[in-house]
Design an enzyme around this catalytic site. Structure first.
Site, short mmCIF file in Angstrom:
data_model
loop_
_atom_site.label_atom_id
_atom_site.label_comp_id
_atom_site.label_asym_id
_atom_site.label_seq_id
_atom_site.Cartn_x
_atom_site.Cartn_y
_atom_site.Cartn_z
N GLU A 298 0.80 -1.23 0.00
CA GLU A 298 0.00 0.00 0.00
C GLU A 298 0.83 1.28 0.00
O GLU A 298 0.78 2.08 0.94
CB GLU A 298 -0.99 -0.02 1.16
CG GLU A 298 -2.02 -1.13 1.02
CD GLU A 298 -3.25 -0.98 1.90
OE1 GLU A 298 -3.28 -0.07 2.75
OE2 GLU A 298 -4.19 -1.78 1.72
N GLU B 229 -37.60 -30.16 -21.16
CA GLU B 229 -37.08 -30.39 -22.51
C GLU B 229 -37.77 -29.49 -23.53
O GLU B 229 -37.42 -29.52 -24.72
CB GLU B 229 -37.23 -31.87 -22.89
CG GLU B 229 -36.34 -32.77 -22.05
CD GLU B 229 -36.24 -34.17 -22.59
OE1 GLU B 229 -36.92 -34.46 -23.61
OE2 GLU B 229 -35.48 -34.98 -22.03
#
Length: 556
Positions: A208, A473
């Site tokens: 950082e 289906e």
């Protein structure tokens, strides 16, 4: 002996997989980079870093928790939870100041009046007290090696103290405690000390970088100096470079690229937390979209195939209050998990420890609790097993470009559970393992269409509001089976359904009844649909294209 039923290509893939599986427990081979991926130098196969941070950069100069548990227990707990790597933090002063280099662990703990913590170390790890600080680090790294855990040595600070404040003197080159010459000296010493330590696979140069001195030009000069120093002392390790603005900005790289000759050893890192962002009060989809876009623009771009200098990105810090009491953290988590899964990044959770020996910035300074840690306060149990379970799927590679080039299919990842959409027994649809054969789908998220189960004629359908999703289906029906991404964050999957009032409504997949997946009216897909307290995150699903099918077929 070769089976007559095994094709030569499959046999080669199987051999490569077996080599990977044999090598994986020891993680003893050097790593290098290939484009955006980290790979095993010996096999060329991908190695995904799924790490946790272990703090060791504070004033005591010792990795935390060794007053609570034997180091071997900590190491094996890390491994048992699915982490294959530790980002182990340290300070430069531990290597360059006589107050540390001439002191034993016992002497430093006595100087800080840490009598109770020292007593705990004597009980759990008595061999550490009479060691110097670097020798104690060696001991910890060796225990991690025994547990099959890789190590990234992370220079967190120069002066041992909590990180990070803009004006703490540790932020950027030339700050009060951040002498560049001393920093490079410390990096070289650390690289040399661990030169013959196989499980030390990477070194991160600095955590950082920040403050008023920060400039891209200074960053480029100093970071390349530090990287060259580490590589000269230990050419086997990856060298990880952090960005500016608390490791949230690498946007200067296209105009100021790193020009080091060992490109195959360079990795970049980034941090992403919830801090300063209205996750709780903002529109969830918009906040996630905006923050993901910000991170991609400032940091994530380094992995892009459109980038001529594409390199791996290591998300070296992300995390939350693991008590699940912070709404800002909780909402951010679902967004970042979706991003980590989609991009399949290497990462390190902040953090492991449930408490600290000594934190001078807090009251009480001794034994301060860390609620971001996966251990509880006294390290006697895992603080939040549900949180850890949500990381399981992203601990595994989602893409494996050098083992399984195809075929491609989709998984549908649910960050709120950490699971994936799976077709169940009969016609049910539920949340389950992302590794399952029945969690492989054919779906193009860029167009409206069915979500079909790979290798079958079935697809997902809605039965209506509040009812379970089912497999059918009849996949060409104009409604019920044609799905689109319907929110600004591209995280909700909806289909149009004709309501009792004759009007069409959007129904979204919903995981709020986990493990069952239902369909409910889509939440927050527009501002007008998102009044206070509505939270769409149980409806967040990320469609991810993957190529892991061949890998898992071979494992079967």
């Amino acid at each position: 002996m070769t089976s007559a039923g095994v094709a030569p290509t499959a046999l080669r893939l199987l051999t490569a997989l077996l080599l990977l599986l044999v090598a994986a427990p020891s993680h003893s081979l050097p790593l290098l980079t290939r484009g955006r991926w980290i790979v095993d130098e010996a096999t060329g196969l991908r190695v995904k870093l799924a790490c946790v941070n272990w703090v060791g950069h504070l004033e005591p100069g010792l990795p935390e928790g060794l007053n609570r548990l034997p180091v071997a227990t900590v190491a094996h707990t890390i491994s048992s939870l699915g982490f294959n790597c530790v980002r182990l933090t340290y300070s430069i002063h531990m290597l360059t100041r006589t107050s540390y280099t001439n002191a034993t662990v016992a002497q430093t703990f006595a100087r800080l009046n840490l009598t109770e913590a020292a007593s705990g170390i004597e009980h759990n790890n008595p061999e550490l007290l009479d060691l110097g600080h670097v020798a104690a680090y060696h001991h910890v790294v060796a225990a991690l090696s025994e547990a099959g855990v890789m190590v990234i040595l992370d220079n967190h600070v120069s002066k041992p103290k909590w990180c990070c404040a803009v004006d703490d003197g540790n932020g950027f080159f030339g700050d009060r405690y951040f002498n560049p010459n001393t920093w490079v000296e410390g990096l070289g010493l650390m690289a040399t000390y661990f030169n013959n330590t196989p499980n030390v696979v990477a070194m991160s140069l600095r955590n950082e970088l920040r403050g008023n001195r920060s400039t891209p030009i200074s960053w480029s000069r100093h970071m390349q100096w530090g990287a060259a120093t580490v590589h000269k002392a230990n050419p086997k390790v990856l060298v990880i470079l952090s960005g500016l603005q608390f490791d949230t900005d690498l946007s200067f790289l296209p105009v100021l690229p790193v020009t080091l000759p060992f490109k195959e050893k360079i990795v970049y890192e980034g941090h992403w937390y919830s801090f300063g962002v209205p996750w709780r009060t903002g529109l969830p989809n918009d906040v996630c979209k905006n923050e993901t876009g910000r991170f991609k623009s400032n940091v994530g771009f380094v992995t892009s195939s459109a980038n001529a200098t594409a390199a791996p990105l290591f998300m070296s810090e992300f995390g939350i209050d693991q008590r699940y009491v912070n709404d800002n953290d909780n909402r951010y988590l679902n967004c970042i998990l979706a991003y980590l899964a989609e991009e399949d990044l290497d990462w390190a959770l902040w953090t492991m420890g449930g408490s600290y020996y000594y934190r001078s910035d807090k009251q009480p300074v001794k034994d301060f609790e860390e609620t971001y840690g996966f251990f509880n306060h006294d390290w006697s149990r895992i603080r939040n097993p549900d949180f850890i379970s949500r990381l399981k799927e992203i601990q595994q590679p989602i893409q494996d470009p050098y083992l399984a080039p195809g075929p491609y299919y989709q998984i549908i990842y649910h960050p709120a559970s950490g699971l994936c959409v799976e077709s169940g027994i009969g016609n049910t649809v539920h949340l389950g393992s992302c590794q399952s054969v029945r969690s492989r789908w054919n779906y193009d998220a860029s167009v409206k269409g069915p979500i079909g189960l790979m290798g079958s004629s079935s697809c997902i359908s809605t039965q209506g509001n509040g009812l379970p999703a089912i497999m059918t289906e009849n996949c060409s029906a104009p409604n019920n089976t044609l799905w689109s991404t319907v929110s600004s964050a591209q995280l909700q999957l909806g289909t149009r359904v004709l309501g009792k009032d004759g009007k069409e409504k959007w129904m979204c997949l919903d995981g709020s009844k986990s493990p069952l997946i239902s369909t409910n009216e889509c939440i927050c897909i527009t501002d007008s649909h998102c009044y206070p307290k509505l939270n769409p995150e149980k409806q967040w699903f990320k469609v991810i294209t993957t190529n892991k099918q061949l890998l898992h077929q071979l494992q079967l």
